[in-house]
Design an enzyme around this catalytic site. Structure first.
Site, PDB file in Angstrom:
ATOM      1  N   SER A  39       1.225  -1.209  -0.352  1.00  0.00           N
ATOM      2  CA  SER A  39       0.137   0.149  -0.030  1.00  0.00           C
ATOM      3  C   SER A  39       0.914   0.960  -0.105  1.00  0.00           C
ATOM      4  O   SER A  39       2.060   1.361  -0.173  1.00  0.00           O
ATOM      5  CB  SER A  39      -1.312   0.142   1.370  1.00  0.00           C
ATOM      6  OG  SER A  39      -1.659   1.730   1.108  1.00  0.00           O
TER       7      SER A  39
ATOM      8  N   LYS B 280       2.006  -3.868   6.959  1.00  0.00           N
ATOM      9  CA  LYS B 280       2.290  -4.302   5.655  1.00  0.00           C
ATOM     10  C   LYS B 280       3.629  -3.077   5.043  1.00  0.00           C
ATOM     11  O   LYS B 280       4.873  -4.103   4.216  1.00  0.00           O
ATOM     12  CB  LYS B 280       1.769  -2.883   4.539  1.00  0.00           C
ATOM     13  CG  LYS B 280       0.272  -3.200   4.143  1.00  0.00           C
ATOM     14  CD  LYS B 280      -0.366  -4.032   3.308  1.00  0.00           C
ATOM     15  CE  LYS B 280      -1.763  -4.332   3.167  1.00  0.00           C
ATOM     16  NZ  LYS B 280      -1.819  -6.175   2.195  1.00  0.00           N
TER      17      LYS B 280
ATOM     18  N   TYR C 257      -1.890  -1.252  10.933  1.00  0.00           N
ATOM     19  CA  TYR C 257      -2.718  -1.746   9.904  1.00  0.00           C
ATOM     20  C   TYR C 257      -0.905  -1.512   9.119  1.00  0.00           C
ATOM     21  O   TYR C 257      -0.641  -2.419   7.826  1.00  0.00           O
ATOM     22  CB  TYR C 257      -3.721  -1.481   8.977  1.00  0.00           C
ATOM     23  CG  TYR C 257      -4.039  -1.259   7.233  1.00  0.00           C
ATOM     24  CD1 TYR C 257      -4.420  -3.248   6.747  1.00  0.00           C
ATOM     25  CD2 TYR C 257      -3.342  -0.310   6.883  1.00  0.00           C
ATOM     26  CE1 TYR C 257      -4.086  -2.696   6.114  1.00  0.00           C
ATOM     27  CE2 TYR C 257      -3.571  -0.809   5.039  1.00  0.00           C
ATOM     28  CZ  TYR C 257      -3.677  -2.339   4.884  1.00  0.00           C
ATOM     29  OH  TYR C 257      -3.814  -2.128   3.681  1.00  0.00           O
TER      30      TYR C 257
END
Ligand code: NAD
Ligand code: WQD
Length: 346
Positions: A129, A160, A156
């Site tokens: 992302s 990643k 979150y």
């Protein structure tokens, strides 16, 4: 069309996964989906079948369930590569339940990589992302793949970053492993057939589903988070990328892994349009192309929001031979057509 290699797609009934499965199948790939349906439903398979004319193999399995995942690799020794979408993705929820995010997003990748090694499957594409860039300095806009990674703003985002590190470490340890990391900007829209699209759970956090639900009168009004940013109209800027264009990039990434031996062992690509649009531009263009009013009010800034970020997608354009070129009007229309289909609006 001749059958191409078999690709295992984790999270393949999800939003980006389902669109990618369609594009893979359209190109003749055999597809096996592994999904635990924690954020999608089984009817998505009907939508995929209606578009692609074939039904992918579906295994209702949790990536944290090592023995079941291993069984899939035993049953389908023809798997040539994995596209790993499966993850939890709600930023706010990750702040409240960090362990759930670390367990799911890290554990799933660790299992996949371990089982790939056991079964000598060499190729993995990973969904990362633009969140890894945080707010890039002005001199890094548009942001390319060499821009510094910044401390994650949420668990979150951190998953990643850690996942990217895990992939680098595994590639270093095992020279046969081939890795493609795709950093998505803001995926929006739905398949033009309106057979598949985004299925947000509860009140949407993301802009586009909130806009379409407001247009469908499920919500009173859109709240625009801040108009006092140092941008032209004061609202935040993002690089909104059509989910079908994004899906096609995965097919290109798989093709390159299977066909270009001189590629680097770990390759990273930003997937965006190269154009930043403000929240206000999105809302106005949506109203223009659909002819539907979206009531909105300007409220205070949302905590943790990035002011502006958009991609430099040159590397993906040249190396993958891929470009996101669907006009924003068509993209917004596709999102509205999908919302109408979901709500039975004519
Ligand atoms: P999504 O929630 O629609 O799809 C993810 C799918 O994975 C769901 O179908 C869910 O049921 C499944 N899943 C989750 N945990 C699983 C597990 N342990 N085992 C098996 N299946 C599991 O999300 P999406 O928007 O399609 O995102 C796909 C990937 O892209 C995710 O990794 C996400 O972090 C990443 N990503 C998404 C965005 C975005 O804005 N949508 C942006 C950047 C990156
Ligand atoms: C876009 C713009 C909001 C809702 C998130 C994740 C990120 C990535 C993509 C996965 C912002 C504004 C939004 C609303 C608004 N996902 N907005 N009213 O913030 O770029 O990123 O999704 O990796 O990690 O953080 O996307 O769609 O939430 O917001 O004004 O009701 O719309 O302030 O400027 P964002 P978004």
């Amino acid at each position: 069309m001749s059958t191409k290699p078999c690709i295992l797609v984790t999270g393949g009934t999800g939003y980006i996964g389902s669109h990618t499965v369609v594009e893979l199948m359209n190109q003749g790939y055999e597809v096996i989906i592994v999904d635990n349906l924690s954020n999608s439903n089984v009817e998505v398979l009907d939508g995929i079948e209606r578009i692609a004319g074939r039904r992918p193999v579906f295994e209702n399995i949790d990536c944290l369930d090592y023995p079941s995942l291993d069984r899939v690799f035993c049953e389908y020794p023809q798997i040539a590569g994995v596209i790993h979408f499966a993850a939890s993705k709600a930023v706010g929820e990750s702040v409240e339940q960090p362990l759930m995010y670390y367990r799911n997003n890290l554990g799933s990748l660790v299992n996949i990589l371990d089982i790939m090694q056991v079964h000598q499957v060499r190729n993995i594409v990973f969904s990362s992302s633009c969140t890894v860039y945080g707010q890039p300095d002005k001199q890094h806009l548009p942001v390319d793949e060499t821009a510094p990674i910044q401390k994650a703003l949420s668990p979150y985002g951190n998953t990643k970053q850690i996942n990217e590190d895990i992939l680098h470490d595994c590639a270093h340890a095992c020279k046969q492993l081939q890795v493609t990391i795709l950093r998505y900007f803001n995926p929006i829209g739905a398949h033009p057939s309106a057979q598949i699209g985004e299925l947000p759970n509860g009140i949407p956090n993301n802009l586009l589903p909130f806009v379409t639900q407001t247009a469908a009168r499920l919500r009173d009004k859109l709240r625009i988070f801040g108009d006092d940013y140092p941008t032209e109209d004061g609202t935040c800027i993002r690089d909104y990328i059509y989910v079908v264009d994004l899906a096609k990039a995965h097919v290109k990434a798989i093709e390159r892994m299977l066909q270009v031996p001189e590629r680097e062992q770990v390759e990273i690509f930003n997937l965006g349009t190269g154009r930043g649009l403000s929240v206000m531009e999105i809302v106005r263009t949506f109203m223009q192309v659909t002819g539907v009013r979206v009531p909105y009010e300007i409220v205070g800034r949302r905590e943790g929001d990035i002011e502006q970020v958009w991609a430099d997608p040159k590397r993906a354009n040249t190396v993958l031979g891929w470009k996101a070129d669907t006009p924003i009007a068509d993209v917004l229309m596709s999102a509205w057509n999908w919302e109408k289909k979901l709500r039975g609006i004519n």
